[in-house]
Design an enzyme around this catalytic site. Sequence first.
Site, short mmCIF file in Angstrom:
data_model
loop_
_atom_site.label_atom_id
_atom_site.label_comp_id
_atom_site.label_asym_id
_atom_site.label_seq_id
_atom_site.Cartn_x
_atom_site.Cartn_y
_atom_site.Cartn_z
N ARG A 81 -8.03 -4.05 -4.01
CA ARG A 81 -8.34 -2.78 -3.38
C ARG A 81 -8.53 -1.72 -4.46
NH1 ARG A 81 -3.95 1.03 -1.72
NH2 ARG A 81 -5.19 2.88 -1.54
N HIS A 125 -9.29 8.43 -2.79
CA HIS A 125 -7.91 8.31 -3.25
C HIS A 125 -7.58 9.57 -4.07
CE1 HIS A 125 -4.60 5.20 -4.11
NE2 HIS A 125 -4.19 6.32 -4.67
N GLU A 170 -3.55 7.56 1.94
CA GLU A 170 -2.39 8.44 2.09
C GLU A 170 -2.74 9.90 2.31
OE1 GLU A 170 0.30 7.93 -1.18
OE2 GLU A 170 0.73 5.86 -0.67
N ASN A 291 1.12 1.82 3.15
CA ASN A 291 1.70 1.98 1.81
C ASN A 291 3.17 2.33 2.00
OD1 ASN A 291 -0.92 1.71 0.96
ND2 ASN A 291 -1.07 3.71 -0.02
N TYR A 293 7.09 2.55 -0.12
CA TYR A 293 7.90 2.40 -1.33
C TYR A 293 9.39 2.52 -1.05
CZ TYR A 293 3.58 2.56 -3.98
OH TYR A 293 2.34 2.26 -4.47
N GLU A 350 0.02 -1.04 -0.37
CA GLU A 350 0.69 -0.65 -1.62
C GLU A 350 2.18 -0.87 -1.48
OE1 GLU A 350 0.25 3.28 -3.31
OE2 GLU A 350 -1.91 3.25 -3.01
C1 FCB Z 1 1.09 6.20 -3.95
C2 FCB Z 1 -0.33 6.42 -4.42
C3 FCB Z 1 -0.72 5.63 -5.64
C4 FCB Z 1 0.41 5.54 -6.64
C5 FCB Z 1 1.68 5.10 -5.97
C6 FCB Z 1 2.85 4.93 -6.92
O1 FCB Z 1 1.53 7.30 -3.24
O2 FCB Z 1 -1.25 6.09 -3.39
O3 FCB Z 1 -1.87 6.21 -6.17
O4 FCB Z 1 0.54 6.73 -7.30
O5 FCB Z 1 2.02 6.00 -4.97
#
Ligand code: FCB
Length: 462
Positions: A81, A125, A170, A291, A293, A350
């Site tokens: 991607r 992006h 995002e 995405n 984290y 992500e």
């Molecule tokens: C996300 C972004 C990506 C990168 C990661 C760590 O929010 O989409 O570009 O910075 O975090």
Amino acid sequence: MNPPDDAKWTWPPTFVWGVSMSAFQIEGATREDGRGPSVWDTYGASGRVANHDTGDVACDHYHRYPEDIALMRGLGVRAYRFSVAWSRVLPQGRGAANEAGLAFYDRLVDALLEAGIEPWLCLYHFDLPQALDDLGGWAVRDSAGWFADYATLVGRRYGDRVKRFATINEPSIFTLFGYALGGAAPDAADVSTLRRAIHNVNLAHGAAVDALRVLVPQASIGAIHNVQPCLPATPADTDAADLLGAYWNAAFPDPQCLGHYPSRLVEVMEPYVQAGDLARICRPLDWFGLNHYSPIYATANPNSPLGVTLGAGPSDISRTPIDWPTAPEALRETLHQVHNRYRLPIYVTENGLGSYDTPDAIGKITDTRRIEFLSAYIEAVRRAIAEGVDVRGYFVWSLLDNFEWASGYAVRFGLVHVDYPTQKRTPKASYFWYADLIKAATEASRVIPLARSGSGGLDLLR
Ligand code: FCB
């Protein structure tokens, strides 16, 4: 919910293993071949990025993409991607196209296909052309039309070879940080600008989906959202968490997939919504890009334009080297929520761990914590699938260490280390670990075919 039966469980044979990167974070060559500046060139030039870093050279992927594709091939990923830099193909954001810029993505797409890697093209992006920001950027309604014209150019040029498209990466992150919370381009701090931008970005998404559907009839089109539990930093912050969560997790996917703003925001968004807008925004999608984290923490803050800011959260939880909370269970819960709410196939577009990796005396990078993190998060995906969530792929962020926005080059997310002065790429331990995982997962699923239909779960073989 029962854990998957480990002895019998295999990854669906169609499961897409991938990696993600984005244009501004890797390409460099910001003044080459007619590219126009983006808001992140401006932000970097103003010295606001850590260590005064800029995206001028980044990973020099513009010139070194063949080496980077060879690294992807070595990993065994099925998909990559990437994003197109709007100002590389339309230096002014609209009007005359830049043939040299378009030709770069021809070379990239052709080389990926040649390597057997499917290109997943994301239109946007974070890197709005500066010329458009000068005209008011996402805060003006015309931006939806600019974006649709750009999507048309991209669809027409690459649609013969690219079938996977994502509209906007995002949207909640770049609007919240760029227009209200600070710390990202274009660095405004005004709630009405934020709300205007939210609505225009939603309109842009819908218009781009329509443009791509016409130009690329076989296209599989998705939207990419960052969804993560938004928790109160202290018991007094419950309302702040509810508000921040509405902006962060729902202000885009709700209108795009359900055709309405989340109840918490309906009233404040109303001044910007014209008749027919929600139908323009809510266009049929083929998949949801998630995405994810970590959970985030909200703190009430009367001095912030939104009345809320990100809080530190508890000190006694597990965290990554860059201090993001580690909570794989939150990914599993989020997958269930997204599945139940939007009823679309999900790709985790992500997920990854940021750290300050450095090579040891013999040049090896043993990023054990990244391996532990990825194992735990991939296990969360596996469990969600076994519990009936329709997850069809997983993309690690990121293949290479790269320009981590306002943190610059200090923070590293790559499976591959980049020594910026020499541009030398060195696969980290996690690279070899991910390659082994993909190999084992795909080989096992070839041996034991899955048939989950009828169990209340998935029919992933269809
Ligand atoms: C996300 C972004 C990506 C990168 C990661 C760590 O929010 O989409 O570009 O910075 O975090």
